[in-house]
Design an enzyme around this catalytic site. Structure first.
Site, PDB file in Angstrom:
ATOM      1  N   HIS A 124      -8.566  62.382  19.865  1.00 14.95           N
ATOM      2  CA  HIS A 124      -7.858  61.151  20.202  1.00 14.95           C
ATOM      3  C   HIS A 124      -8.776  59.960  19.913  1.00 14.95           C
ATOM      4  O   HIS A 124      -9.981  60.015  20.170  1.00 14.95           O
ATOM      5  CB  HIS A 124      -7.476  61.196  21.687  1.00 14.95           C
ATOM      6  CG  HIS A 124      -6.713  60.021  22.172  1.00 14.95           C
ATOM      7  ND1 HIS A 124      -7.315  58.822  22.499  1.00 14.95           N
ATOM      8  CD2 HIS A 124      -5.385  59.850  22.406  1.00 14.95           C
ATOM      9  CE1 HIS A 124      -6.396  57.965  22.913  1.00 14.95           C
ATOM     10  NE2 HIS A 124      -5.217  58.563  22.866  1.00 14.95           N
ATOM     11  N   ARG A 176      -3.784  59.654  17.052  1.00 19.09           N
ATOM     12  CA  ARG A 176      -3.882  61.097  16.894  1.00 19.09           C
ATOM     13  C   ARG A 176      -3.147  61.508  15.625  1.00 19.09           C
ATOM     14  O   ARG A 176      -2.327  60.756  15.096  1.00 19.09           O
ATOM     15  CB  ARG A 176      -3.256  61.822  18.098  1.00 19.09           C
ATOM     16  CG  ARG A 176      -4.005  61.650  19.397  1.00 19.09           C
ATOM     17  CD  ARG A 176      -3.270  62.320  20.549  1.00 19.09           C
ATOM     18  NE  ARG A 176      -2.085  61.573  20.942  1.00 19.09           N
ATOM     19  CZ  ARG A 176      -1.058  62.090  21.606  1.00 19.09           C
ATOM     20  NH1 ARG A 176      -1.057  63.366  21.936  1.00 19.09           N
ATOM     21  NH2 ARG A 176      -0.030  61.348  21.946  1.00 19.09           N
ATOM     22  N   LYS A 228       0.861  60.877  14.678  1.00 22.20           N
ATOM     23  CA  LYS A 228       1.435  59.925  15.618  1.00 22.20           C
ATOM     24  C   LYS A 228       1.664  58.587  14.925  1.00 22.20           C
ATOM     25  O   LYS A 228       1.153  58.333  13.829  1.00 22.20           O
ATOM     26  CB  LYS A 228       0.516  59.742  16.828  1.00 22.20           C
ATOM     27  CG  LYS A 228       0.328  61.007  17.652  1.00 22.20           C
ATOM     28  CD  LYS A 228       1.636  61.459  18.289  1.00 22.20           C
ATOM     29  CE  LYS A 228       1.443  62.681  19.150  1.00 22.20           C
ATOM     30  NZ  LYS A 228       2.711  63.145  19.759  1.00 22.20           N
ATOM     31  N   ASP A 277      -0.709  52.151  15.915  1.00 19.76           N
ATOM     32  CA  ASP A 277      -0.716  51.310  17.108  1.00 19.76           C
ATOM     33  C   ASP A 277      -1.831  50.292  16.927  1.00 19.76           C
ATOM     34  O   ASP A 277      -2.958  50.648  16.577  1.00 19.76           O
ATOM     35  CB  ASP A 277      -0.966  52.179  18.348  1.00 19.76           C
ATOM     36  CG  ASP A 277      -0.904  51.404  19.660  1.00 19.76           C
ATOM     37  OD1 ASP A 277      -1.224  50.203  19.653  1.00 19.76           O
ATOM     38  OD2 ASP A 277      -0.566  52.007  20.685  1.00 19.76           O
ATOM     39  N   CYS A 322      -3.777  48.740  18.876  1.00 21.21           N
ATOM     40  CA  CYS A 322      -5.011  48.852  19.658  1.00 21.21           C
ATOM     41  C   CYS A 322      -6.041  49.744  18.979  1.00 21.21           C
ATOM     42  O   CYS A 322      -7.245  49.582  19.195  1.00 21.21           O
ATOM     43  CB  CYS A 322      -4.717  49.359  21.070  1.00 21.21           C
ATOM     44  SG  CYS A 322      -4.228  51.087  21.180  1.00 21.21           S
ATOM     45  N   TYR A 323      -5.562  50.678  18.126  1.00 18.71           N
ATOM     46  CA  TYR A 323      -6.502  51.584  17.462  1.00 18.71           C
ATOM     47  C   TYR A 323      -7.267  50.887  16.346  1.00 18.71           C
ATOM     48  O   TYR A 323      -8.174  51.486  15.762  1.00 18.71           O
ATOM     49  CB  TYR A 323      -5.783  52.831  16.958  1.00 18.71           C
ATOM     50  CG  TYR A 323      -5.331  53.701  18.098  1.00 18.71           C
ATOM     51  CD1 TYR A 323      -6.251  54.342  18.915  1.00 18.71           C
ATOM     52  CD2 TYR A 323      -3.980  53.836  18.408  1.00 18.71           C
ATOM     53  CE1 TYR A 323      -5.848  55.104  19.991  1.00 18.71           C
ATOM     54  CE2 TYR A 323      -3.561  54.599  19.485  1.00 18.71           C
ATOM     55  CZ  TYR A 323      -4.501  55.225  20.270  1.00 18.71           C
ATOM     56  OH  TYR A 323      -4.102  55.971  21.355  1.00 18.71           O
ATOM     57  N   ASP A 374       1.646  46.366  20.041  1.00 17.73           N
ATOM     58  CA  ASP A 374       1.483  47.749  19.585  1.00 17.73           C
ATOM     59  C   ASP A 374       1.919  47.872  18.122  1.00 17.73           C
ATOM     60  O   ASP A 374       1.176  48.315  17.251  1.00 17.73           O
ATOM     61  CB  ASP A 374       2.326  48.639  20.516  1.00 17.73           C
ATOM     62  CG  ASP A 374       2.471  50.077  20.066  1.00 17.73           C
ATOM     63  OD1 ASP A 374       2.324  50.368  18.867  1.00 17.73           O
ATOM     64  OD2 ASP A 374       2.768  50.919  20.916  1.00 17.73           O
ATOM     65  N   ASP A 404       1.351  41.968  24.525  1.00 10.62           N
ATOM     66  CA  ASP A 404       0.753  42.171  25.845  1.00 10.62           C
ATOM     67  C   ASP A 404      -0.744  41.919  25.741  1.00 10.62           C
ATOM     68  O   ASP A 404      -1.302  41.820  24.652  1.00 10.62           O
ATOM     69  CB  ASP A 404       1.051  43.577  26.395  1.00 10.62           C
ATOM     70  CG  ASP A 404       0.494  44.676  25.516  1.00 10.62           C
ATOM     71  OD1 ASP A 404      -0.741  44.853  25.486  1.00 10.62           O
ATOM     72  OD2 ASP A 404       1.284  45.357  24.836  1.00 10.62           O
ATOM     73  N   HIS A 424      -3.037  44.880  24.043  1.00  7.21           N
ATOM     74  CA  HIS A 424      -3.044  44.932  22.588  1.00  7.21           C
ATOM     75  C   HIS A 424      -3.645  43.669  21.987  1.00  7.21           C
ATOM     76  O   HIS A 424      -4.275  43.724  20.922  1.00  7.21           O
ATOM     77  CB  HIS A 424      -1.634  45.190  22.054  1.00  7.21           C
ATOM     78  CG  HIS A 424      -1.187  46.601  22.249  1.00  7.21           C
ATOM     79  ND1 HIS A 424      -0.469  46.997  23.352  1.00  7.21           N
ATOM     80  CD2 HIS A 424      -1.395  47.715  21.497  1.00  7.21           C
ATOM     81  CE1 HIS A 424      -0.241  48.294  23.271  1.00  7.21           C
ATOM     82  NE2 HIS A 424      -0.794  48.764  22.169  1.00  7.21           N
TER      83      HIS A 424
END
Length: 404
Positions: A199, A241, A244, A247, A249-250, A333, A340, A343
């Site tokens: 992850h 991951r 998936k 996103d 934030c990654y 996201d 938000d 993020h």
């Protein structure tokens, strides 16, 4: 439509995200994205308005985050610091006072006043106070607390806090490297516990921890780099991951490990990894390829950095940020999602990592050609192991070494 009815929910979501993202790129492209990419702006004033409003008052819907209030402080104040700004004395004092009421009598910080201390919220509180800076904020931290929880995130938050506060010792790190090594998976990334799936968040936590305790060479760094690089999606972002959705934030959780890893390799060592893992990832499409062809790679090191980050920089600013889709500031996201503070914090952190990764020398600012959009998009550099703006980290480091 008949084909869509037979796909899984995940496949349908992936299809929708790709459609949204490519639609946004088409809006910017109009056949000349090489020129229009310089029009992409972070829109600092709107970001600051959004963040300052959140710091002063939150809507009732945030009640679900009552046990995460130090995190809200960190996400907002760190984002403000990344933009090169600070808050006024009254807000600083309010933050210090509030976090003081979250601190347990024997150390550690809870999610709110009167709540039990927790490593995660302690990390958020310490990072917030370091970001605020100054003797009042830093001296408010009681540097000792016992007990906690056990997974890779807990390992990282404990070691990160101890490192910043200068209380890291052999007793705290005993056996820790063995545990994190046992969490590296067959894919190369790191899971939260032994046997868990790799992850992005846990990979960052595990790799950063191993750096902080000087045991990073015990990890399989080649497979870790291979896994991290291949988490880039065709949407020009990172997924957390395998298989998936991307996103925003990654952009930090995956990009920071890439830079940490590349700094561990010599040019000679990196060449093999680049050939196997980076030169041919399946995600380098369209603008990314044009961007690379136009770039002059001074050596294998800088070439690898460009190959890793070109998709992420573009994707976050255009698809996850406020351009075209969110007129009032904030990051999110992915398209169709609401903005938000979480993020916003990690999208900006990831952009900072990407911008400053182009330079070998940490003290040298990036060149104009290395910043997507105008140079006004340049953010403050962060410490890769703590995600704190560098000048605030340096101040805290000096303060706590004096206090030793």
């Amino acid at each position: 439509m008949e084909e869509l009815s037979s796909i899984t929910v995940s496949q349908r979501e992936q299809f929708l995200v790709e459609n949204d993202v490519f639609g946004i790129y088409n809006y910017f492209d109009a056949g000349d994205i090489a020129t229009q990419k310089f029009m992409v702006e972070i829109q600092r004033d709107k970001q600051l308005d959004y963040l300052m409003r959140g710091l002063r008052q939150l809507a009732p819907s945030f009640s679900s985050l009552d046990a995460n209030r130090p995190w809200l402080c960190y996400w907002i104040l760190h984002s403000i610091a990344l933009l090169g700004e600070s808050v006024d004395d009254e807000l600083e004092n309010n933050v210090i006072d509030f976090l003081g009421r979250c601190q347990g009598s024997e150390g550690g910080y809870g999610g709110g006043p009167g709540q039990l201390p927790h490593l995660a919220t302690s990390y958020a509180a310490v990072n917030t106070l370091v970001t605020v800076g100054g003797d009042k904020a830093l001296s408010s931290i009681n540097r000792m607390h016992d007990m906690g929880e056990m997974d890779v995130r807990a390992c990282y938050t404990a070691i990160s806090i101890a490192s910043i506060l200068n209380i890291l010792d052999d007793e705290l790190t005993r056996g820790l490297g063995d545990y994190i090594v046992s969490c590296q998976t067959y894919e190369g990334g790191i899971g939260g516990e032994p046997g868990s799936e790799a992850h992005g968040g846990y990979t960052y936590c595990g790799l950063a921890t191993m750096n902080l305790i000087n045991e990073v060479d015990r990890l399989d760094l080649d497979t870790l780099m291979n896994w991290a690089v291949h988490r880039q999606g065709v949407e020009m972002g990172f997924q957390g991951r395998t298989n998936k959705l991307v996103d925003g934030c990654y952009t930090f959780w995956q990009a920071a490990p890439c830079v940490l890893l590349q700094r561990l390799y010599s040019t000679h060592d990196l060449e093999g990894v680049v050939t196997e893992s980076i030169i041919h990832p399946p995600t380098l499409i369209g603008e990314c390829n044009r961007f690379l062809i136009a770039s002059v790679c001074r050596d294998m090191y800088s070439c690898a950095l460009r190959l890793v980050f070109c998709t992420s920089i573009l994707g976050v600013l255009i698809c996850f940020g406020d351009n075209h889709q969110i007129p009032d500031g904030g990051f999110r996201d992915k398209p169709r999602k609401a903005r938000d503070f979480y993020h916003t914090c990690y999208c900006l952190s990831g952009l900072s990592v990407a911008q400053h990764a182009w330079s070998k020398d940490e003290g040298t600012p990036p060149l104009t050609r290395d910043i997507l959009g105008s140079y006004s998009n340049l953010l403050e550099p962060v410490h890769l192991l703590h995600n704190i703006v560098m000048d605030r980290y340096n101040e805290a480091n000096e303060f706590f070494y004096r206090a030793a």
